[in-house]
Design an enzyme around this catalytic site. Sequence first.
Site, short mmCIF file in Angstrom:
data_model
loop_
_atom_site.label_atom_id
_atom_site.label_comp_id
_atom_site.label_asym_id
_atom_site.label_seq_id
_atom_site.Cartn_x
_atom_site.Cartn_y
_atom_site.Cartn_z
N ASN A 193 3.97 -1.60 1.66
CA ASN A 193 4.62 -0.45 1.02
C ASN A 193 4.48 -0.69 -0.48
O ASN A 193 5.11 -1.59 -1.03
CB ASN A 193 6.07 -0.40 1.46
N CYS A 228 15.34 2.34 -2.32
CA CYS A 228 14.12 1.85 -1.69
C CYS A 228 14.24 0.34 -1.54
O CYS A 228 14.27 -0.39 -2.53
CB CYS A 228 12.88 2.20 -2.52
N ASN A 283 20.16 5.83 1.24
CA ASN A 283 19.39 7.05 1.46
C ASN A 283 19.50 7.41 2.95
O ASN A 283 19.89 6.59 3.78
CB ASN A 283 17.93 6.90 1.00
N HIS A 339 18.77 8.37 6.88
CA HIS A 339 17.82 8.00 7.93
C HIS A 339 18.25 8.54 9.29
O HIS A 339 19.45 8.60 9.60
CB HIS A 339 17.69 6.48 8.04
N GLU A 361 8.42 8.43 5.95
CA GLU A 361 9.31 8.55 4.80
C GLU A 361 9.24 9.94 4.20
O GLU A 361 8.16 10.50 4.00
CB GLU A 361 8.94 7.52 3.72
N CYS A 418 9.04 0.18 5.65
CA CYS A 418 10.13 0.84 4.93
C CYS A 418 11.35 -0.07 5.02
O CYS A 418 11.89 -0.28 6.11
CB CYS A 418 10.43 2.20 5.54
N GLY A 426 14.50 1.78 5.98
CA GLY A 426 14.33 2.18 7.37
C GLY A 426 14.60 1.03 8.32
O GLY A 426 15.24 1.19 9.37
#
Length: 262
Positions: free
Chosen positions: A13, A73, A147, A149, A197, A206, A209
């Site tokens: 990533n 992130c 974030n 999910h 994503e 991720c 994630g």
Amino acid sequence: MLRQFHKMHGLGNDFVILDGRESPLAMTEALARHLADRREGIGCDQLILLEPSNTAELRMRIFNADGSEVESCGNASRCVVKLTGAGTIETAGGVIHGDVTGAEVEVSLIEPRFSWNEIPLAYAMPTDPVPMGWENLDRPYAVNVGNPHLVFFVEDLDDIDIEGLGPAIETDPTFPERINVNVAEVGDDGIRLKTFERGAGLTRACGTGACATAVAAIRARRLSSPVRVTMPGGTLVIAWEPGQPVTMRGDATHVFEGTIDL
């Protein structure tokens, strides 16, 4: 205007990191999208801009490849800790704590959130699981780790067309801030995971994630902490206990540095 940048990745990533702490840089959606372009720019999944912070050692802003700015992130957090040595990082998703441990980097994200309005969803509904489905994916768990999910547990990860289903789920009106889509297969040695994503598409790894998926598996009593989460780009170790922040440990790799004319 010439600016120095660093290219780094966490399990494939990849990121372009610009340091605006001493020389401020006005980032726009168009500029972020151009720098992330793999043909006409530098190329990355996410563009990272470092800025001064009043609450941590530095502030990290995150822009997806489509130019949209997002809150958190995990893989980028590990890269920034390795690059700068910062122990605390302010993000729009909360303050992250980090430490370099030998060849790996460990970061601590926020305490996960599970209420429908904290994900957020467009209206009140259960989140463990969410009573919704898309073709052969249904009843996902919703988790916010800085974030938003969704986590789908499936019997065979290879049977799922996540790249085909991802865009429709990501942009479903139920998710006013869009959503990251995780498809997970639980085994005796941990979790196999693929993530679509928001704003970036299917990625090799991720970090948030992996955290959201491990948290969902622990809450559903499928696994106990710590959890090994293996993605196409490699493996992270995720630890979490209810009422505590979630921690992630894994590699962070510096690829090269250079200058670009903005």
